[in-house]
Design an enzyme around this catalytic site. Structure first.
Site, mmCIF file in Angstrom:
data_model
loop_
_atom_site.group_PDB
_atom_site.id
_atom_site.type_symbol
_atom_site.label_atom_id
_atom_site.label_comp_id
_atom_site.label_asym_id
_atom_site.label_seq_id
_atom_site.Cartn_x
_atom_site.Cartn_y
_atom_site.Cartn_z
ATOM 1 C CG ASN A 166 -6.547 -3.956 -1.302
ATOM 2 O OD1 ASN A 166 -6.945 -4.959 -1.896
ATOM 3 N ND2 ASN A 166 -6.851 -3.711 -0.044
ATOM 4 N NE ARG A 197 -5.556 -7.360 1.595
ATOM 5 C CZ ARG A 197 -6.826 -7.360 1.924
ATOM 6 N NH1 ARG A 197 -7.643 -6.477 1.411
ATOM 7 N NH2 ARG A 197 -7.291 -8.251 2.773
ATOM 8 C CD GLU A 212 -4.909 -4.638 6.087
ATOM 9 O OE1 GLU A 212 -5.866 -3.855 6.201
ATOM 10 O OE2 GLU A 212 -5.031 -5.794 5.666
ATOM 11 N NE ARG A 233 -16.310 -12.483 4.025
ATOM 12 C CZ ARG A 233 -15.081 -11.998 4.134
ATOM 13 N NH1 ARG A 233 -14.182 -12.615 4.874
ATOM 14 N NH2 ARG A 233 -14.736 -10.898 3.495
ATOM 15 C CG HIS A 241 -7.888 -9.901 8.035
ATOM 16 N ND1 HIS A 241 -8.974 -10.411 8.708
ATOM 17 C CD2 HIS A 241 -8.401 -9.159 7.036
ATOM 18 C CE1 HIS A 241 -10.086 -9.983 8.148
ATOM 19 N NE2 HIS A 241 -9.769 -9.226 7.105
#
Ligand code: AMP
Length: 396
Positions: free
Chosen positions: A9, A88, A382, A238, A177
């Site tokens: 990732n 990923r 994940e 964010r 996600h």
């Protein structure tokens, strides 16, 4: 060949990695190469019995991947190349609705999606190229954050803007996600004894980035993130949803460029921006306990906006088998779950405080009362999901 999958990732200055035995799901190595490009660059890794740190001053992504192969545990475990390498990849645009083995055409298509994720896809591509150079004979697989959401219907993914923007530029909501939402909803169906094809969930992935998704019959039907991961819930740094007129207002009022405003919304907003203290929920709780009112406000806003996001997702469902909390905050913060659920009583959610206190931190379970719509905490994984996709595509 063995049954191991190397999961990679790549971020802009870090690479998270893991070596997973796909059949058992056993994690053989997990680690992080961080501060890439900096004099303090290093690889931190651990196995079930061992661990260590390797300094790699000024290493870039390619050097870091070479270094990962050189750590003591990898020397043994990667002496036989892995069955596959799973990457990923953040943005797969409309081209990818599932994980895909990477060839030249796929790599070009991932490059084509870079304009939609200029901060993320280029780092993913660097990682893929570096892994291909290191393991030229090993199949590489791309697992997209957006793929799971490709089943969202057009009335939910379109913005109410000139249609031509969608047609010509791909302006639409994609969602992110996806691997996490897919994993936790599959686990939720198992935990509740439901068939995945016959289930209906809302999952809330709350980490540094936060998104919630409505998943019906194993398919994502709406999510809070949009064309980029900036839309939707309030996050660590964010903003999530704001009035789109804000860009022009702030640019004019503070003399900023549009890029600078975007950076403010991505990196200096959310929990950090409102509290002025931190993007880390643990630090905010400590500050709020010390009487910091802005920290307390940021926490309350986070929970309220999450509840509002969850409520909006119910428009895509005709029943809710469970609301699922996952991600660093969702798994670890009982007070966040409690506050969020407090705003959702109209949807028949009610927490059992004792269950809420003991679940999470690696432990999956139901945290609601017997009369409530179920609320589950499920640790996401994940990397495991990526290893399973690789095994399904490449495995014997
Ligand atoms: P993730 O991106 O999924 O690793 O989540 C990272 C976030 O989880 C951090 O920003 C922390 O705020 C949050 N987190 C981790 N542990 C806790 C905890 N015990 N309580 C509250 N928040 C936590």
């Amino acid at each position: 060949m063995n049954n191991n999958v190397l999961v990679i990732n790549c971020g802009s200055s870090s690479i998270k990695f893991g070596l997973i035995e796909a059949a058992s799901g056993k994690r053989l190595i997990s680690g992080l190469a961080e501060r890439l490009g900096d004099s303090g660059a290093r690889v931190v890794w651990k196995t079930q019995s061992d661990g260590g740190t390797l300094s790699i001053p000024d290493a870039d992504h390619a050097h870091a991947i070479q270094a990962i192969v050189e750590i003591p545990a990898a020397k043994t475990l990667l002496a036989t190349p892995p069955m596959a390498i799973g990457h990923r990849v953040v943005h797969g645009g409309e081209q990818f609705s599932a994980s895909t083995q990477i060839d030249a055409a796929v790599l070009t298509a991932i490059e084509d999606c870079s304009n939609l994720a200029p901060l993320h896809n280029p780092a993913n591509i660097v990682g893929i190229n570096a892994a291909m150079a290191q393991f030229p004979a090993v199949p590489q697989v791309a697992v997209f954050d957006t793929a799971f959401h490709q089943t969202i219907p057009n009335h939910a993914y379109m913005y109410a803007v000139p249609y031509e923007w969608y047609d010509r530029l791909g302006v639409r909501r994609y969602g992110f996600h996806g691997t996490s939402h897919r994993f936790v909803t599959q686990r939720a169906a198992e935990i509740l004894g439901l068939e995945y094809e016959n289930s209906s969930f809302i999952s809330a992935h709350l980490g540094n980035g936060c998104s919630a998704a409505a998943v019906r019959a194993g398919r994502s039907v709406d999510t809070t993130m949009g064309m980029t991961p900036l839309e939707g819930l309030m996050m660590g740094t964010r903003s999530g949803n704001v009035d789109p007129a804000l860009h022009q207002f702030i640019a004019q009022a503070l003399g900023m460029t549009l890029e600078q405003v975007t950076t403010q919304l991505n990196k200096h907003s959310g929990l950090l921006g409102v509290s002025g203290v931190s993007n880390d929920m643990r630090t905010l709780f400590a500050a709020a306990a010390d009487g910091n009112e802005r920290a307390a406000l940021a926490i309350e806003m986070f929970c309220f906006r999450l509840a509002r996001g969850v409520a909006a997702l119910t428009a895509s469902l005709n029943q809710i088998d469970a609301l699922i909390f996952t991600g660093g905050i969702g798994e670890n913060s009982a007070p966040i779950r409690e506050k969020c659920i407090g705003y959702l009583q109209l949807l028949n959610f009610e927490l059992d405080p004792a269950q809420n206190a003991i679940h999470g931190r690696g432990r999956a379970g139901n945290i609601s009362t017997s009369t409530s719509t179920p609320v589950l905490v499920i640790p996401t994984d994940e990397e495991w999901m990526i290893s399973q996709d690789c095994a399904a595509l490449i495995g014997r």
